[in-house]
Design a protein around this motif. Structure first.
Motif, short mmCIF file in Angstrom:
data_model
loop_
_atom_site.label_atom_id
_atom_site.label_comp_id
_atom_site.label_asym_id
_atom_site.label_seq_id
_atom_site.Cartn_x
_atom_site.Cartn_y
_atom_site.Cartn_z
N LYS A 82 17.95 20.67 -0.38
CA LYS A 82 19.13 20.88 -1.23
C LYS A 82 20.23 19.92 -0.80
O LYS A 82 21.14 20.27 -0.05
CB LYS A 82 19.57 22.33 -1.15
N LEU A 83 20.11 18.65 -1.27
CA LEU A 83 21.09 17.62 -0.94
C LEU A 83 21.71 17.09 -2.22
O LEU A 83 21.01 16.93 -3.25
CB LEU A 83 20.43 16.47 -0.17
N PRO A 84 23.02 16.80 -2.22
CA PRO A 84 23.70 16.28 -3.43
C PRO A 84 23.44 14.79 -3.64
O PRO A 84 24.36 13.98 -3.69
CB PRO A 84 25.18 16.56 -3.13
N LEU A 85 22.16 14.41 -3.75
CA LEU A 85 21.78 13.00 -3.86
C LEU A 85 20.79 12.82 -5.00
O LEU A 85 20.01 13.72 -5.32
CB LEU A 85 21.15 12.50 -2.56
N ASN A 86 20.84 11.62 -5.59
CA ASN A 86 19.84 11.28 -6.59
C ASN A 86 18.58 10.71 -5.93
O ASN A 86 17.47 10.88 -6.44
CB ASN A 86 20.41 10.25 -7.58
N SER A 87 18.76 9.95 -4.82
CA SER A 87 17.62 9.41 -4.09
C SER A 87 18.03 9.14 -2.65
O SER A 87 19.21 8.90 -2.36
CB SER A 87 17.10 8.12 -4.73
N LEU A 88 17.04 9.13 -1.73
CA LEU A 88 17.29 8.87 -0.32
C LEU A 88 16.04 8.22 0.27
O LEU A 88 14.96 8.81 0.24
CB LEU A 88 17.63 10.16 0.42
N LEU A 130 0.85 -1.18 0.00
CA LEU A 130 0.00 0.00 0.00
C LEU A 130 0.89 1.24 0.00
O LEU A 130 1.79 1.36 0.84
CB LEU A 130 -0.90 0.00 1.23
N THR A 131 0.65 2.13 -0.95
CA THR A 131 1.48 3.33 -1.10
C THR A 131 0.61 4.58 -1.02
O THR A 131 -0.45 4.65 -1.66
CB THR A 131 2.23 3.31 -2.44
N TYR A 132 1.09 5.55 -0.23
CA TYR A 132 0.45 6.86 -0.18
C TYR A 132 1.54 7.91 -0.33
O TYR A 132 2.36 8.11 0.56
CB TYR A 132 -0.30 7.07 1.13
N GLY A 133 1.57 8.54 -1.47
CA GLY A 133 2.59 9.54 -1.72
C GLY A 133 3.98 8.91 -1.67
O GLY A 133 4.29 7.98 -2.42
N ASN A 134 4.83 9.39 -0.75
CA ASN A 134 6.19 8.88 -0.62
C ASN A 134 6.32 7.80 0.46
O ASN A 134 7.43 7.37 0.76
CB ASN A 134 7.15 10.03 -0.30
N HIS A 183 10.26 7.55 1.11
CA HIS A 183 11.11 8.12 0.06
C HIS A 183 11.17 9.64 0.26
O HIS A 183 10.18 10.34 0.07
CB HIS A 183 10.55 7.78 -1.32
N ILE A 184 12.34 10.11 0.69
CA ILE A 184 12.50 11.53 1.00
C ILE A 184 12.52 12.34 -0.29
O ILE A 184 13.34 12.09 -1.18
CB ILE A 184 13.79 11.76 1.80
N PRO A 185 11.61 13.30 -0.44
CA PRO A 185 11.57 14.13 -1.66
C PRO A 185 12.75 15.10 -1.69
O PRO A 185 12.77 16.10 -0.97
CB PRO A 185 10.22 14.86 -1.54
N LEU A 186 13.70 14.81 -2.51
CA LEU A 186 14.92 15.61 -2.54
C LEU A 186 14.71 16.99 -3.14
O LEU A 186 15.50 17.91 -2.89
CB LEU A 186 16.00 14.86 -3.34
N GLU A 187 13.65 17.15 -3.91
CA GLU A 187 13.42 18.46 -4.51
C GLU A 187 13.09 19.52 -3.44
O GLU A 187 13.22 20.72 -3.67
CB GLU A 187 12.29 18.40 -5.53
N GLU A 188 12.71 19.06 -2.24
CA GLU A 188 12.43 19.97 -1.16
C GLU A 188 13.65 20.24 -0.29
O GLU A 188 13.61 21.08 0.60
CB GLU A 188 11.29 19.42 -0.30
#
Length: 383
Positions: free
Chosen positions: A332-338, A237-241, A325-330
């Motif tokens: 400013k981290l030098p990561l592709n995904s977290l 079950l998924t809700y957003g992130n 799943h941490i939204p990186l667009e919010e």
């Protein structure tokens, strides 16, 4: 053309196959006979020469491969835009199985390997995937599968009674499954003597009589370790992130043969220290309605007994995982995904055969040591 009018089915495929496979579990040079070579004689080195050459494996020039004739038919279908079903029926006919059989002592060997058994396996496997709903926020997907397998021994060569025995309730007989448990039906404890009672051909005998006057020829099926069906359930079950995954497994109808030592291993009091509950459950005086027989040195124990067979039907909560799943667009981290996730495994069992109050049951006796429950916190980053 005729299928264009059926709007509910999105995809349909019929599969069928047949083949013959071999099993060469014969061992290197086994068919021509093997010898043991020793370069020691009476504990001393024999000057670099082989002191002893002893026959080890008897030659059998007729020993060949096992043959498995495999047939399968299956259907794949997607329907209603959200369901996917895969089902298979299979039948495997296994011939010339490699087994060990006793041979005459005059040959110099105790046993030989021959192509001496045949059996078949057949079953049904089904898998259903369902996507209950999917939108910009919510997603819910379920996968369910179940399997049903049956087998039967069709021939046994080199056995006069067509019945092979084993010491822990395992045996093989023509017309019976290889997963059958064999032994004697346990009917309780004699209130007068404290001895175990067993039923043989409609008559009741105590453990002493069973040990002295009967052998494995009176055995009958007392259970079957192959469940009627087994499988698993996977819900996501998924809700957003945020996502929640729950994985479960189940088994219906299978039996479990518990080690005798976990229940009544007190027939030799000189070298063993029985658990304290034994003294509450065991027979002590005439008239007692007991669960376990009288405590006495060298108490006769019948190993292959239905007393040690438990219903293994259960539902297991195998794994629960919460993932964010941490939204990186919010940020400013030098990561592709977290991603951050918390997982718990082997969380709980529900058994159909309930544990008696104050005593051990299938839930406690199924494993000699408790199954490990683990919790894992994980952080995954991609640069």
């Amino acid at each position: 053309e005729f299928f264009k009018s059926i709007q509910s089915i999105d995809f349909l495929r019929l599969r069928a196959s047949y083949g013959r496979t071999g099993n060469s579990r014969i061992g290197t040079y086994t068919a021509v006979g093997l010898y043991d070579l020793s370069d020691r004689e009476n504990g001393y080195q024999a000057g670099g020469q082989y002191a002893n050459i002893n026959p080890n494996v008897p030659p059998n020039p007729n020993l060949g491969w096992e043959v498995n004739k495999k047939f399968n038919i299956g259907i794949d279908v997607d329907f209603l835009g959200r369901f996917s079903l895969t089902t298979d029926f299979f039948h495997d006919n296994i011939e010339d199985m490699i087994v060990s059989r006793e041979i005459i002592a005059e040959s110099g060997y105790s046993s030989a390997r021959i192509n001496g058994a045949s059996m078949f396996n057949q079953g049904l496997e089904l898998s259903l995937n369902a996507e209950w709903f999917k939108n910009s926020k919510w997603k819910w997907r379920t996968s369910v599968n179940f399997t049903r397998i049956r087998n039967k021994v069709t021939s046994l060569t080199g056995l006069e009674s067509a019945f092979s025995t084993a010491s822990v309730a395992r045996a093989q007989r023509v017309g019976q499954p290889t997963s059958a448990l064999w032994g004697i039906n346990f009917v309780g404890i004699d209130p007068a003597t404290g001895r175990e009672l067993f039923e043989v051909n409609g008559e009741v005998f105590d453990a002493v009589t069973i040990r002295n006057d009967f052998d494995e020829t009176i055995w009958s099926p007392i259970g079957d370790t192959q469940p009627d069906l087994f499988g698993g359930i996977n819900n996501t079950l998924t809700y957003g992130n945020i996502s929640l995954q729950v994985i479960m497994s189940y088994e219906v109808g299978g039996d479990f043969f518990v080690q005798r030592s976990l229940i009544d291993n007190y027939n030799d009091l000189v070298f063993r220290n029985p658990p304290v509950e034994v003294f509450y459950d065991a027979w002590r005086s005439p008239g007692d309605v007991a669960i376990l027989p009288v405590i006495t040195t060298f108490n006769p124990i019948v190993n292959n007994s239905s007393k040690y067979v438990y219903d293994n039907s259960h539902l297991k909560l195998k794994s629960v995982t919460i993932k964010y799943h941490i939204p990186l667009e919010e940020h400013k981290l030098p990561l592709n995904s977290l991603d951050v996730s918390l997982n718990g495994s082997n969380l709980y069992y529900w058994f159909r055969e309930q544990t008696p109050e104050g005593r051990n049951g299938i839930a406690e006796l199924r494993n000699q040591y408790p199954e490990m429950r683990a919790f894992t916190l994980r952080v995954s980053a991609a640069f």
